[in-house]
Design a protein around this motif. Structure first.
Motif, short mmCIF file in Angstrom:
data_model
loop_
_atom_site.label_atom_id
_atom_site.label_comp_id
_atom_site.label_asym_id
_atom_site.label_seq_id
_atom_site.Cartn_x
_atom_site.Cartn_y
_atom_site.Cartn_z
N SER A 65 26.42 51.78 46.32
CA SER A 65 27.62 52.74 46.46
C SER A 65 28.72 52.02 46.76
O SER A 65 30.25 52.32 46.61
CB SER A 65 27.72 52.91 48.22
OG SER A 65 27.93 51.87 48.76
N GLY A 66 29.48 50.56 46.56
CA GLY A 66 30.89 50.57 46.50
C GLY A 66 31.04 50.59 45.02
O GLY A 66 32.54 50.13 45.26
N ALA A 67 30.35 50.63 43.89
CA ALA A 67 30.35 50.56 42.70
C ALA A 67 30.87 51.59 42.46
O ALA A 67 31.50 51.94 41.27
CB ALA A 67 29.68 50.14 41.79
N LEU A 68 31.06 53.20 42.63
CA LEU A 68 31.26 54.03 42.47
C LEU A 68 32.25 54.99 43.19
O LEU A 68 32.49 55.22 42.82
CB LEU A 68 29.49 54.99 42.89
CG LEU A 68 28.19 54.70 42.46
CD1 LEU A 68 27.51 55.25 42.65
CD2 LEU A 68 29.13 54.67 40.40
N GLY A 69 32.96 54.83 44.43
CA GLY A 69 34.03 54.73 45.19
C GLY A 69 33.65 55.54 45.96
O GLY A 69 32.28 56.26 46.58
N THR A 70 34.87 56.28 46.48
CA THR A 70 34.46 57.37 47.43
C THR A 70 34.63 58.28 47.41
O THR A 70 34.08 59.70 48.52
CB THR A 70 35.62 57.22 48.91
OG1 THR A 70 36.34 56.93 48.74
CG2 THR A 70 34.95 55.91 49.46
N GLY A 71 35.55 58.77 46.35
CA GLY A 71 35.30 60.41 46.43
C GLY A 71 35.65 59.75 44.47
O GLY A 71 36.15 59.21 44.02
N MET A 72 35.82 61.47 44.07
CA MET A 72 36.46 61.63 42.87
C MET A 72 37.93 62.09 42.95
O MET A 72 38.76 62.73 43.21
CB MET A 72 36.07 62.86 41.86
CG MET A 72 36.07 63.20 40.69
SD MET A 72 35.37 64.19 39.42
CE MET A 72 35.43 65.64 41.19
N GLY A 73 38.83 61.02 41.27
CA GLY A 73 39.83 61.24 41.78
C GLY A 73 40.28 59.77 42.69
O GLY A 73 42.00 59.49 42.34
N GLU A 74 39.98 59.00 43.29
CA GLU A 74 40.62 57.39 43.76
C GLU A 74 40.83 56.43 42.71
O GLU A 74 40.30 56.39 41.60
CB GLU A 74 39.05 56.85 44.42
CG GLU A 74 40.05 56.26 45.42
CD GLU A 74 38.15 55.12 45.73
OE1 GLU A 74 38.93 54.73 46.80
OE2 GLU A 74 37.52 55.51 45.83
N SER A 75 42.27 56.33 43.06
CA SER A 75 43.00 55.16 43.05
C SER A 75 43.23 53.92 43.53
O SER A 75 43.61 54.79 44.17
CB SER A 75 43.96 56.08 41.56
OG SER A 75 45.11 56.86 42.57
N ARG A 76 44.13 53.55 43.07
CA ARG A 76 44.71 52.27 44.03
C ARG A 76 46.27 52.48 43.55
O ARG A 76 46.88 53.45 43.79
CB ARG A 76 44.31 50.43 43.42
CG ARG A 76 45.52 50.71 42.06
CD ARG A 76 45.49 49.45 41.13
NE ARG A 76 45.85 48.06 42.04
CZ ARG A 76 45.58 47.28 41.63
NH1 ARG A 76 45.04 46.32 41.14
NH2 ARG A 76 46.05 46.22 42.78
N ILE A 77 46.82 51.91 44.87
CA ILE A 77 48.08 52.09 45.42
C ILE A 77 49.54 51.32 44.28
O ILE A 77 48.90 50.42 44.01
CB ILE A 77 48.93 51.48 46.38
CG1 ILE A 77 47.85 52.99 47.12
CG2 ILE A 77 49.95 52.17 47.15
CD1 ILE A 77 48.10 52.58 48.89
N ALA A 78 50.16 51.20 43.79
CA ALA A 78 51.23 50.86 42.97
C ALA A 78 51.68 49.75 43.66
O ALA A 78 52.32 49.76 44.93
CB ALA A 78 52.17 51.75 42.12
N GLU A 79 51.30 48.27 42.91
CA GLU A 79 51.93 47.12 43.33
C GLU A 79 53.74 47.01 42.98
O GLU A 79 54.92 46.39 43.28
CB GLU A 79 51.34 46.31 44.11
CG GLU A 79 49.74 46.03 44.06
CD GLU A 79 49.04 45.36 44.29
OE1 GLU A 79 49.26 43.99 43.30
OE2 GLU A 79 47.40 45.56 44.60
N ARG A 80 53.43 47.04 41.77
CA ARG A 80 54.75 46.78 40.37
C ARG A 80 55.47 47.47 39.26
O ARG A 80 54.04 48.54 39.22
CB ARG A 80 55.10 45.68 40.10
CG ARG A 80 53.83 44.85 39.18
CD ARG A 80 54.30 43.76 38.96
NE ARG A 80 53.33 42.74 39.94
CZ ARG A 80 52.99 42.47 40.76
NH1 ARG A 80 52.06 42.60 40.39
NH2 ARG A 80 53.19 41.49 41.85
N CYS A 81 56.03 47.82 39.23
CA CYS A 81 56.42 48.85 37.87
C CYS A 81 56.04 48.18 36.83
O CYS A 81 55.93 46.81 36.50
CB CYS A 81 58.02 48.76 37.62
SG CYS A 81 58.38 49.57 36.23
#
Length: 470
Positions: A65-81
């Protein structure tokens, strides 16, 4: 006349039955996956906070379950440009796509708009792509993988699209060259063994059985059969009480000597895998498990994750006394003998005050038991690699933690410390060192310099207790 017609009718019926095709069997949706328990959520297990919100596609951890994500379209928060590496940016609306909504950012330094994902131009979100690659590389067919994605995310990319993903990321997912051989060794539901262990907190041990069997067939890895035996016995023979009582290797206050050791800074496939996986992870607490599951399922050399190891006081004393390893650096205590102490005449003559060094010099101050869990375990190039994912790896120096992992695994498997390598990494940096150089010091070393082929330069071996990274 009527009899002739009946005979002809029977004859034609026999001919039609002979040449007609049988009616196809009605296949129940996801029958092969449900048979393996892939669509069932295990109610008996209590998962960690990072995966409690995720509905498991696979029971027993084969499709984690950890490899598939909690939902479709999940993405990380940007850290730098990504253009100027500036951290001075703000949110600038969203971009709505068919299956996901992408957050946009505006960099105040270069005035450019960017997203936190580097995989662009895809109809489906990146976590759907990762899930498809993971399920397929476990040994399922393209059609079964698409059915599983439809059950999880409500989208069916189709066999042709999924095949395109496999071909596009073949350089990243190197397990594809081993997949034809692994599918003949075991079924998809038995490819990865998963055990959830409650060792003060929940750890999910994953073990890729066909991958380690194929790795041991290489000539360079012929001596690593004890490692396979140890991993085979983890689920049944791990002393779980040790991990409730012993201290943690990541918290023990030890300082190994950095003399005669060099830390190599380089680029590795682990950096590319981490960069690809973590772009689809929005929860930082879930980074370790997502990365571990993807690397165990799709990497060609990662054989296990969250491997439990422990080392006892007797093992440390053996390494110091017999192998002459310098592990526990501490002052030699002294025991005072005063007039009030009782003893024999030879020990206390005339009741005079005396001092003598303690008999157990090695055992003084040594912890009774140390435990830990190795993030990732790899077999490549004739060596066993112990890896640890560390966000901001350039600022971390987990020498002591990785050294204890190597000492414990060497003791548990009976393999020489010479055959191990330790390393830590993130999306950008990768550092590695030899654990033998940390505890084994040579006083009359003749070789003053070491030549690194990948650097094309020669470096002097440090004599002082100071960490050197090249």
């Amino acid at each position: 006349m009527i009899v002739n017609l009946l005979v002809m009718k029977n004859l034609l019926g026999k001919i039609m039955n002979k040449f007609s095709r049988p009616a196809p069997e009605v296949e129940r949706p996801c029958a092969d996956i449900e048979k393996a328990g892939l669509l069932a959520r295990p109610d008996a297990e209590v998962f960690s906070e990072a995966t409690s919100e995720v509905s498991a596609i696979q029971h027993k951890g084969n499709i984690g379950s950890g490899a598939l994500g909690t939902g479709m379209g999940e993405s990380r928060i940007a850290e730098r440009c990504p253009y100027c590496s500036s951290t001075d940016f703000v949110k600038r609306g969203v971009r709505k796509k068919k299956f996901e909504t992408v957050q946009l950012y505006l960099c105040r330094a270069c005035s450019r708009v960017f997203t936190a994902q580097f995989v662009k131009g895809k109809k489906f979100p990146v976590n759907v792509i990762m899930a498809g690659l993971t399920i397929y590389n476990l040994g399922h067919t393209l059609e079964a993988t698409c059915r599983a994605l439809n059950q999880k995310f409500g989208v069916n990319p189709g066999a042709s699209t999924l095949s395109g993903w496999v071909e596009e990321y073949v350089e990243l997912c190197r397990y594809s060259r081993l997949r034809p051989y692994a599918t003949k060794m075991c079924s998809p539901e038995k490819t990865i063994e998963t055990v959830t262990m409650a060792h003060r907190q929940l750890y999910r041990f994953r073990y890729h059985r066909p991958k380690i069997a194929l790795a041991l067939q290489e000539f360079k890895n012929r001596n690593f059969e004890p490692l396979k035996d140890y991993l085979d016995a983890v689920s049944a023979e791990t002393p779980h009480q040790y991990f409730q009582e012993g201290g943690r290797m990541s918290e023990v206050k030890t300082k190994f000597s950095k003399a005669q050791m060099i830390v190599h800074s380089k680029q590795n496939y682990a950096n590319r895998l981490a960069e690809f996986v973590l772009q689809g992870v929005s929860d930082n607490k879930a980074r370790h498990e997502r990365l571990q599951m993807f690397m165990v399922a799709n990497d060609s050399v990662t054989v296990a994750s969250e491997v439990p190891v422990y080392i006892r006081k007797e093992d440390i004393e053996h390494m110091e006394n017999v192998l002459n390893f310098k592990i526990w650096d501490r002052p030699v205590p002294e025991v005072e003998l005063g007039v009030e102490q009782q003893g024999t005449d030879s020990e206390n003559i005339g009741n005079e005050t005396a001092t003598r060094p303690a008999e157990d010099k090695v055992g003084a101050g040594v912890p009774r038991l140390l435990t830990g869990h190795i993030d990732l375990l790899q077999i490549r190039n004739g060596q066993i690699h112990i890896l640890d994912y560390k966000p901001n790896a350039a600022k971390e120096k987990p020498i002591e933690q990785l050294e204890w992992y190597a000492l414990a695994l060497s003791r548990l498997t009976g393999l020489r410390l010479y055959e191990f390598k330790c390393g830590w990494f993130d999306e950008k940096d990768y550092f590695e060192f030899y654990p033998l150089h940390v505890v084994k010091k040579i006083s009359d070393r003749k070789k003053k310099k070491v030549y690194l082929k990948n650097k094309g330069m020669a470096f002097e071996i440090p004599r002082e207790n100071k960490l050197k990274i090249v």
